[in-house]
Enzyme design. Structure first.
Site, PDB file in Angstrom:
ATOM      1  N   THR A 141      60.745 -94.175  -3.491  1.00 19.23           N
ATOM      2  CA  THR A 141      59.897 -95.163  -2.812  1.00 19.23           C
ATOM      3  C   THR A 141      60.544 -96.540  -2.921  1.00 19.23           C
ATOM      4  OG1 THR A 141      57.621 -95.947  -2.607  1.00 19.23           O
ATOM      5  CG2 THR A 141      58.418 -95.637  -4.841  1.00 19.23           C
ATOM      6  N   THR A 142      60.354 -97.335  -1.884  1.00 20.01           N
ATOM      7  CA  THR A 142      60.888 -98.701  -1.889  1.00 20.01           C
ATOM      8  C   THR A 142      60.311 -99.461  -3.075  1.00 20.01           C
ATOM      9  OG1 THR A 142      61.032 -98.639   0.503  1.00 20.01           O
ATOM     10  CG2 THR A 142      61.019-100.825  -0.506  1.00 20.01           C
ATOM     11  N   HIS A 159      42.756-102.375 -17.690  1.00 24.13           N
ATOM     12  CA  HIS A 159      41.671-103.371 -17.696  1.00 24.13           C
ATOM     13  C   HIS A 159      41.702-104.244 -18.947  1.00 24.13           C
ATOM     14  CE1 HIS A 159      39.766-102.059 -14.003  1.00 24.13           C
ATOM     15  NE2 HIS A 159      40.178-100.854 -14.347  1.00 24.13           N
ATOM     16  N   SER A 205      36.589 -99.274 -17.502  1.00 27.91           N
ATOM     17  CA  SER A 205      36.221-100.396 -16.645  1.00 27.91           C
ATOM     18  C   SER A 205      34.857-100.285 -16.006  1.00 27.91           C
ATOM     19  CB  SER A 205      37.252-100.546 -15.544  1.00 27.91           C
ATOM     20  OG  SER A 205      37.145 -99.467 -14.656  1.00 27.91           O
ATOM     21  N   LYS A 215      45.588-106.699 -11.628  1.00 32.83           N
ATOM     22  CA  LYS A 215      44.248-107.126 -12.050  1.00 32.83           C
ATOM     23  C   LYS A 215      44.388-108.474 -12.760  1.00 32.83           C
ATOM     24  CE  LYS A 215      42.766-102.315 -11.891  1.00 32.83           C
ATOM     25  NZ  LYS A 215      42.232-102.193 -10.541  1.00 32.83           N
TER      26      LYS A 215
HETATM   27  N1  PLP Z   1      43.971 -97.167 -14.337  1.00 31.47           N
HETATM   28  C1  PLP Z   1      42.693 -97.578 -14.336  1.00 31.47           C
HETATM   29  C2  PLP Z   1      41.867 -97.330 -15.554  1.00 31.47           C
HETATM   30  C3  PLP Z   1      42.156 -98.223 -13.227  1.00 31.47           C
HETATM   31  O1  PLP Z   1      40.884 -98.618 -13.220  1.00 31.47           O
HETATM   32  C4  PLP Z   1      42.984 -98.444 -12.092  1.00 31.47           C
HETATM   33  C5  PLP Z   1      42.472 -99.135 -10.880  1.00 31.47           C
HETATM   34  O2  PLP Z   1      41.378 -99.501 -10.711  1.00 31.47           O
HETATM   35  C6  PLP Z   1      44.298 -97.992 -12.145  1.00 31.47           C
HETATM   36  C7  PLP Z   1      44.765 -97.361 -13.269  1.00 31.47           C
HETATM   37  C8  PLP Z   1      45.204 -98.201 -10.984  1.00 31.47           C
HETATM   38  O3  PLP Z   1      45.764 -99.481 -11.043  1.00 31.47           O
HETATM   39  P1  PLP Z   1      46.252-100.182  -9.699  1.00 31.47           P
HETATM   40  O4  PLP Z   1      45.036-100.805  -9.081  1.00 31.47           O
HETATM   41  O5  PLP Z   1      47.298-101.139 -10.114  1.00 31.47           O
HETATM   42  O6  PLP Z   1      46.795 -99.086  -8.823  1.00 31.47           O
END
Ligand code: PLP
Length: 404
Positions: free
Chosen positions: A277-278, A217, A189, A248
């Site tokens: 966790t909840t 992403h 990303s 996202k």
């Molecule tokens: N994996 C990647 C490659 C990410 O860029 C991100 C968050 O930016 C995540 C996992 C984590 O995802 P989340 O924002 O749903 O916690």
């Protein structure tokens, strides 16, 4: 022991390196994305255009998503009321897991409270379950995968980014009878490049490894149903585990994995990050369900996003701005210095009503600090030209070089 002094010094170090993080205080205007209000000054909210949202397709404001969340809120209330095991397994969770399994062509799926937790919980658990497992990790993997690998206690071998030759070298040097897991992402990303998924699966087959692909992403945005790059490339069935986020392109919140029933059962039964966790609010789950269902049927949003990303890259390149060679919807501009990146972002916000966050170490390596633009389906061409003119003016003002 002067605790306060130690804390203050830790913060001072960030200031000295120019990477102290300031959160911009905004409210997005529902129905008018990417317009938002910013609360930066003392004169009340100021209109801005958001250029760095990971709500890539504006699904967080889609009428179907909003309606599903409203209906659910009024039907079952705000929270789930428990962990999945103790009272928090709502019918929405069950339905969404079935929908996600189907999206990726897998037998089952499992929801987590975020994409971060899904990576951390799954990798740490699989690493502990597989005796003596060695994990092969792309050097640009996200912090959440790195955290999971560390907690697994497994030996880790880091391969150079997207480098098949290096990955094969490392696989070949590991005894054949050792369990092996290859962890990587589809769309990276911060650079906007894509992994050679099929070729990595070939290596996994050759060396009898299992594969873990983070499609955070890419889900919602690639493939004819939004199943990600693995769907686009026709390789989803070759991957052992596909991981994604609901926060996202799906516009809501939460994370998940999809895999065969056995693996899902193991993670469901052993992963502390899932068990203790909840569970996600049913309101969020219902919103995500509406979003996944919509993007399975509709390609309009992803097509418009791709067209706008291509347009913005071309406009930046024509203006001589240092746009990085992304092959995806992500449009990064290289700055190469944390103080300058922050200054450009401050000027854009204060003088031009443009919001783009500077990206600094440790999110990207030092010396590659950048501005990362994420044009969505509703950024207009006029907004793009206004943005490029603002950037050119700032580049000049800061005596930075533009390409001829
Ligand atoms: N994996 C990647 C490659 C990410 O860029 C991100 C968050 O930016 C995540 C996992 C984590 O995802 P989340 O924002 O749903 O916690």
């Amino acid at each position: 022991m002067n605790y306060q002094k130690i804390f203050a010094q830790a913060i001072d170090r960030l200031h000295a390196e120019g990477r102290y993080r300031v959160f911009i205080d905004i409210l997005r205007n529902k129905g008018n994305f990417p317009d938002a209000r910013c609360f930066a000054g003392h004169n009340g909210p100021k209109p801005i255009v958001v250029w760095c949202s990971n709500d890539y397709l504006a699904m967080g404001q889609h009428p179907d998503v909003i309606a599903a969340m409203e209906t659910t809120l009024h039907d079952v209330g705000a929270g789930s009321g428990g962990t999945r095991n103790i009272g928090g397994n709502t019918h929405y969770h069950v339905e969404l897991e079935a929908e996600l399994a189907d999206l990726h062509g897998k037998e089952a799926a499992l929801l987590f409270t975020s994409g971060y937790i899904s990576n951390e919980a799954t990798l740490s658990t699989l690493g502990k379950i597989l005796p003596g497992c060695v994990i092969f990790s792309d050097e640009l993997n996200h912090a959440s995968m790195i955290a999971g690998i560390r907690t697994s206690g497994c030996e880790k071998r880091v391969f150079r980014h997207n480098d098949l030759v290096h990955l094969e070298e490392l696989l070949a040097a590991t005894p054949a009878d050792v369990p092996k897991l290859i962890a990587f992402e589809s769309v990276y990303s911060m650079d906007g490049d894509i992994a050679p998924i099929g070729a990595i699966c070939d290596l996994a087959d050759k060396y009898n490894a299992i594969t873990y692909l983070d499609e955070v992403h890419a889900v919602g945005m690639y493939g004819s149903h939004g199943g990600g790059i693995s769907e686009r490339d026709g390789v989803a069935e070759r991957l052992t585990i596909i991981e994604g986020t609901l926060g996202k392109a799906f516009g809501v919140m939460g994370g998940y994995i999809a895999a065969d029933r056995n693996i899902i059962d193991v993670v469901r039964s052993y992963a502390p990050g899932f068990i203790f966790t909840t569970s996600l609010s049913p309101v969020l789950v219902a919103g995500a369900l509406a979003s996944v269902r919509h993007l399975k049927k509709s390609s309009e949003e992803r097509e418009a996003q791709q067209a706008n990303a291509a347009r913005l890259k071309a406009i930046f390149a024509d203006a001589g701005l240092p746009v990085m060679p992304s092959t995806t919807h992500i449009v990064p501009l290289m700055v190469g210095d944390p103080v300058r990146a922050k200054k450009i972002s401050d000027i854009l916000l204060a003088e031009y009503g443009v919001y783009v966050q500077p990206i600094n170490y440790p999110t990207v390596p030092r010396g590659t600090e950048r501005l990362r633009f994420t044009p969505g389906p509703s950024h207009s061409e006029e907004m793009m030209h206004a943005l490029a003119s603002a950037l050119v003016e700032i580049w000049d003002r800061m005596e930075m070089r533009l390409a001829a």
